[in-house]
Design a protein around this motif. Structure first.
Motif, PDB file in Angstrom:
ATOM      1  N   GLY A   1       0.775  -1.097   0.022  1.00 19.80           N
ATOM      2  CA  GLY A   1      -0.005  -0.085   0.040  1.00 19.80           C
ATOM      3  C   GLY A   1       0.891   1.372  -0.020  1.00 19.80           C
ATOM      4  O   GLY A   1       0.577   2.331  -0.773  1.00 19.80           O
ATOM      5  N   LEU A   2       1.981   1.245   0.989  1.00 15.85           N
ATOM      6  CA  LEU A   2       2.720   2.344   0.755  1.00 15.85           C
ATOM      7  C   LEU A   2       3.588   2.597  -0.633  1.00 15.85           C
ATOM      8  O   LEU A   2       3.600   3.805  -0.960  1.00 15.85           O
ATOM      9  CB  LEU A   2       3.933   2.225   1.830  1.00 15.85           C
ATOM     10  N   LEU A   3       3.952   1.484  -1.321  1.00 11.47           N
ATOM     11  CA  LEU A   3       4.612   1.537  -2.414  1.00 11.47           C
ATOM     12  C   LEU A   3       3.690   2.054  -3.382  1.00 11.47           C
ATOM     13  O   LEU A   3       4.238   3.007  -4.264  1.00 11.47           O
ATOM     14  CB  LEU A   3       5.374   0.175  -2.736  1.00 11.47           C
ATOM     15  N   ALA A   4       2.502   1.669  -3.598  1.00 16.96           N
ATOM     16  CA  ALA A   4       1.537   2.223  -4.404  1.00 16.96           C
ATOM     17  C   ALA A   4       1.160   3.681  -4.255  1.00 16.96           C
ATOM     18  O   ALA A   4       0.872   4.236  -5.249  1.00 16.96           O
ATOM     19  CB  ALA A   4       0.340   1.222  -4.366  1.00 16.96           C
ATOM     20  N   LEU A   5       1.113   3.930  -3.123  1.00 20.24           N
ATOM     21  CA  LEU A   5       0.578   5.277  -2.693  1.00 20.24           C
ATOM     22  C   LEU A   5       1.672   6.293  -3.257  1.00 20.24           C
ATOM     23  O   LEU A   5       1.351   7.559  -3.754  1.00 20.24           O
ATOM     24  CB  LEU A   5       0.372   5.468  -1.217  1.00 20.24           C
ATOM     25  N   HIS A   6       3.041   5.962  -3.227  1.00 28.00           N
ATOM     26  CA  HIS A   6       4.108   6.810  -3.383  1.00 28.00           C
ATOM     27  C   HIS A   6       4.663   6.578  -4.991  1.00 28.00           C
ATOM     28  O   HIS A   6       5.616   7.377  -4.903  1.00 28.00           O
ATOM     29  CB  HIS A   6       5.027   6.767  -2.257  1.00 28.00           C
ATOM     30  N   GLY A   7       4.408   5.668  -5.325  1.00 29.95           N
ATOM     31  CA  GLY A   7       4.959   5.109  -6.855  1.00 29.95           C
ATOM     32  C   GLY A   7       6.491   4.659  -6.586  1.00 29.95           C
ATOM     33  O   GLY A   7       7.339   4.930  -7.437  1.00 29.95           O
ATOM     34  N   LEU A   8       6.747   3.992  -5.637  1.00 27.94           N
ATOM     35  CA  LEU A   8       8.100   3.606  -5.387  1.00 27.94           C
ATOM     36  C   LEU A   8       8.264   1.961  -5.757  1.00 27.94           C
ATOM     37  O   LEU A   8       7.607   1.060  -5.417  1.00 27.94           O
ATOM     38  CB  LEU A   8       8.326   3.541  -3.806  1.00 27.94           C
ATOM     39  N   GLY A   9       8.956   1.681  -6.898  1.00 28.89           N
ATOM     40  CA  GLY A   9       9.274   0.216  -7.383  1.00 28.89           C
ATOM     41  C   GLY A   9       8.125   0.151  -8.209  1.00 28.89           C
ATOM     42  O   GLY A   9       7.997  -0.826  -9.051  1.00 28.89           O
ATOM     43  N   ILE A  10       6.741   0.515  -8.240  1.00 28.51           N
ATOM     44  CA  ILE A  10       5.672   0.322  -9.079  1.00 28.51           C
ATOM     45  C   ILE A  10       4.985   1.666  -9.429  1.00 28.51           C
ATOM     46  O   ILE A  10       5.161   2.688  -8.421  1.00 28.51           O
ATOM     47  CB  ILE A  10       4.587  -0.528  -8.310  1.00 28.51           C
ATOM     48  N   PRO A  11       4.069   1.772 -10.294  1.00 28.94           N
ATOM     49  CA  PRO A  11       3.401   3.030 -10.638  1.00 28.94           C
ATOM     50  C   PRO A  11       2.747   3.662  -9.294  1.00 28.94           C
ATOM     51  O   PRO A  11       1.878   2.571  -8.673  1.00 28.94           O
ATOM     52  CB  PRO A  11       2.751   2.882 -11.970  1.00 28.94           C
ATOM     53  N   ILE A  12       2.334   5.009  -9.413  1.00 25.21           N
ATOM     54  CA  ILE A  12       1.436   5.449  -8.508  1.00 25.21           C
ATOM     55  C   ILE A  12      -0.002   4.777  -8.804  1.00 25.21           C
ATOM     56  O   ILE A  12      -0.388   5.104  -9.718  1.00 25.21           O
ATOM     57  CB  ILE A  12       1.405   6.856  -8.340  1.00 25.21           C
ATOM     58  N   ASP A  13      -0.451   4.360  -7.717  1.00 25.78           N
ATOM     59  CA  ASP A  13      -2.090   3.684  -7.730  1.00 25.78           C
ATOM     60  C   ASP A  13      -2.458   4.117  -6.439  1.00 25.78           C
ATOM     61  O   ASP A  13      -2.514   3.141  -5.514  1.00 25.78           O
ATOM     62  CB  ASP A  13      -2.097   2.365  -8.189  1.00 25.78           C
ATOM     63  N   ALA A  14      -3.259   5.121  -6.216  1.00 27.75           N
ATOM     64  CA  ALA A  14      -3.927   5.467  -4.928  1.00 27.75           C
ATOM     65  C   ALA A  14      -5.122   4.371  -4.467  1.00 27.75           C
ATOM     66  O   ALA A  14      -5.034   4.147  -3.426  1.00 27.75           O
ATOM     67  CB  ALA A  14      -4.182   6.999  -4.729  1.00 27.75           C
ATOM     68  N   PRO A  15      -5.962   4.259  -5.521  1.00 21.82           N
ATOM     69  CA  PRO A  15      -6.942   3.242  -5.219  1.00 21.82           C
ATOM     70  C   PRO A  15      -6.565   1.874  -4.698  1.00 21.82           C
ATOM     71  O   PRO A  15      -7.154   1.406  -3.892  1.00 21.82           O
ATOM     72  CB  PRO A  15      -7.782   3.412  -6.492  1.00 21.82           C
ATOM     73  N   ALA A  16      -5.294   1.489  -5.600  1.00 22.39           N
ATOM     74  CA  ALA A  16      -4.872   0.029  -4.997  1.00 22.39           C
ATOM     75  C   ALA A  16      -4.123   0.166  -3.723  1.00 22.39           C
ATOM     76  O   ALA A  16      -4.195  -0.837  -2.945  1.00 22.39           O
ATOM     77  CB  ALA A  16      -3.851  -0.377  -6.096  1.00 22.39           C
ATOM     78  N   ALA A  17      -3.748   1.385  -3.343  1.00 24.13           N
ATOM     79  CA  ALA A  17      -3.032   1.528  -1.987  1.00 24.13           C
ATOM     80  C   ALA A  17      -4.143   1.411  -0.996  1.00 24.13           C
ATOM     81  O   ALA A  17      -3.782   0.945   0.293  1.00 24.13           O
ATOM     82  CB  ALA A  17      -2.451   2.969  -2.147  1.00 24.13           C
ATOM     83  N   GLN A  18      -5.142   2.110  -1.100  1.00 18.14           N
ATOM     84  CA  GLN A  18      -6.370   1.953  -0.222  1.00 18.14           C
ATOM     85  C   GLN A  18      -6.751   0.395  -0.221  1.00 18.14           C
ATOM     86  O   GLN A  18      -6.953   0.114   1.190  1.00 18.14           O
ATOM     87  CB  GLN A  18      -7.640   2.968  -0.644  1.00 18.14           C
ATOM     88  N   ILE A  19      -6.683  -0.313  -1.081  1.00 21.55           N
ATOM     89  CA  ILE A  19      -7.445  -1.538  -0.914  1.00 21.55           C
ATOM     90  C   ILE A  19      -6.337  -2.272  -0.089  1.00 21.55           C
ATOM     91  O   ILE A  19      -6.703  -3.295   0.677  1.00 21.55           O
ATOM     92  CB  ILE A  19      -7.431  -2.271  -2.441  1.00 21.55           C
ATOM     93  N   ARG A  20      -5.041  -2.083  -0.290  1.00 26.56           N
ATOM     94  CA  ARG A  20      -3.919  -2.728   0.393  1.00 26.56           C
ATOM     95  C   ARG A  20      -3.901  -2.356   1.934  1.00 26.56           C
ATOM     96  O   ARG A  20      -3.905  -3.304   2.807  1.00 26.56           O
ATOM     97  CB  ARG A  20      -2.536  -2.428  -0.077  1.00 26.56           C
ATOM     98  N   PHE A  21      -4.276  -1.156   2.108  1.00 24.62           N
ATOM     99  CA  PHE A  21      -4.556  -0.615   3.645  1.00 24.62           C
ATOM    100  C   PHE A  21      -5.580  -1.419   4.288  1.00 24.62           C
ATOM    101  O   PHE A  21      -5.700  -1.602   5.341  1.00 24.62           O
ATOM    102  CB  PHE A  21      -4.645   0.969   3.714  1.00 24.62           C
ATOM    103  N   GLN A  22      -6.785  -1.263   3.592  1.00 24.95           N
ATOM    104  CA  GLN A  22      -7.763  -2.091   4.057  1.00 24.95           C
ATOM    105  C   GLN A  22      -7.585  -3.574   4.360  1.00 24.95           C
ATOM    106  O   GLN A  22      -8.011  -4.144   5.324  1.00 24.95           O
ATOM    107  CB  GLN A  22      -9.005  -1.888   3.125  1.00 24.95           C
ATOM    108  N   ALA A  23      -6.930  -4.325   3.479  1.00 24.80           N
ATOM    109  CA  ALA A  23      -6.453  -5.866   3.914  1.00 24.80           C
ATOM    110  C   ALA A  23      -5.536  -5.751   5.002  1.00 24.80           C
ATOM    111  O   ALA A  23      -5.923  -6.477   6.007  1.00 24.80           O
ATOM    112  CB  ALA A  23      -5.774  -6.308   2.558  1.00 24.80           C
TER     113      ALA A  23
END
Length: 375
Positions: free
Chosen positions: A90-112
């Motif tokens: 979730g942190l990596l998706a939120l900040h685009g580190l190692g993977i493209p920025i994807d805030a909705p995916a980050a939120q899903i990871r945080f929920q999990a």
């Protein structure tokens, strides 16, 4: 009358079904709609398929291990590894580190991660409620997550509470001071409510609060105070570290607490050259002559006059489209008094602006992932 087609016989139906089965069997495996098998992290090798966004093999393998752990279907599952992997992804998706920025995916990871009991997941969910994470923001929804976060990270919870108040505060025109418990930042142009709450978060150790208070001090020309706040936050905030360095370089602030005291007093000759340069620059008692002004600025700067050096930096920061001196820019600089402590080069747009970290969660990203983005 329309001619009715005869119904197929049972033998014909069986024959067609058999032909369809043969065609499906001939399709490539990836075209068939089967659930992909779970990947055992221990079986990953440098030759394993890599994530499209990873730029190096080591990072690619680490991402695959994280995804495998986060989406594991092994029995019995390793819930702690699954929880931590979802949080980090979730942190990596939120900040685009190692993977493209994807805030909705980050939120899903945080929920999990939150469902699996990660103590910091509520910070991610609070931020997504305040910011939106790709959806319309819903700041009031952050309150229960902030309350939950207080058990794990009280300083960050207080800062997010302040941020929530700042986002929900009505926009007011003009600046206010600390007498009514508000501060206003010229960096943002938006009044900042609940200064006491921000100070409480800073005392509790929040680097985000220390950074925000530092920016407010910069807006008031209090560079020594801002420098101390940025230094306090610099070990966890890359933006605060960069801001401290900028203040030190621009205004001569030193860790010992002096401001500009490390600069030698300009000799009388360089001061006279500076004064003559200003006269030609402004057309004060003489015809304006930018060429002569620049020559005198250069002479004063060569003798060590700091104000002359700063003026030359400004002059050359905005060259004309074809090169050379921009006359309009020279006219704007003519009445700038670089000796005033409240003067900010940043306000003229001629230098790098002061910085904020991408999100209030940026310091939670492991250093190896943040450092990899700089390489």
């Amino acid at each position: 009358m329309p001619v009715r087609q005869p119904l197929p016989t049972a033998a014909a139906v069986v024959q067609r079904s058999a032909a369809l089965a043969v065609l499906l069997a001939a399709l490539p495996l990836q075209a068939q709609l089967f659930e992909p098998p779970a990947i055992d992290p221990g079986q990953l090798t440098p030759a394993s398929p890599t994530a499209p966004a990873a730029d190096n093999p080591a990072q690619s393998q680490a991402l695959q291990q994280l995804r495998s752990q986060a989406d594991s279907v092994q029995r019995p599952p390793n819930l702690a590894a699954q929880r931590d992997a979802n949080w980090l992804l979730g942190l990596l998706a939120l900040h685009g580190l190692g993977i493209p920025i994807d805030a909705p995916a980050a939120q899903i990871r945080f929920q999990a991660a939150q469902r699996l009991g990660h103590p910091m997941a509520s910070a991610g969910l609070a931020w997504c409620a305040i910011d939106g994470c790709g959806l319309p923001p819903n700041p009031p929804a952050a309150r229960p997550w902030i309350a939950q976060l207080r058990k794990a990270d009280a300083a960050r919870a207080i800062y997010l509470e302040w941020l929530l108040a700042a986002r929900m505060a009505p926009l007011r025109v003009g600046q206010a001071d600390g007498r009514n418990n508000r501060t206003s930042s010229a960096i943002t142009g938006v009044p900042v409510p609940e200064k006491a709450l921000l100070q409480q978060a800073a005392r509790a150790g929040s680097p985000q609060a220390q950074l925000e208070l530092g920016l407010a001090e910069v807006a008031q020309g209090q560079y020594q105070t801002a420098y101390g706040l940025f230094r306090s936050a610099s070990h966890r905030s890359p933006a605060a570290a960069a801001n401290a360095q900028m203040i030190q370089e621009r205004y001569g602030v030193t860790p010992s607490g002096s401001m500009g005291m490390n600069r030698p007093t300009p000799p009388a000759a360089s001061q006279r050259w500076l004064e003559m340069a200003r006269r030609y620059h402004r057309g004060d008692g003489v015809p304006a002559n930018y060429t002569e002004a620049i020559r005198l600025y250069q002479q004063a700067a060569a003798s060590g006059h700091p104000e002359a050096k700063r003026m030359l930096e400004l002059i050359y920061s905005r060259p004309a489209p074809g090169g050379g001196i921009d006359i309009g820019w020279m006219q704007q600089l003519a009445n700038i008094d670089l000796s005033r402590p409240q003067f900010s080069i940043n306000n003229l747009g001629g230098a790098q602006p002061f910085l904020r970290d991408p999100t209030p969660l940026y310091d939670l990203v492991p250093a190896e992932w943040r450092n990899a983005a700089l390489r």
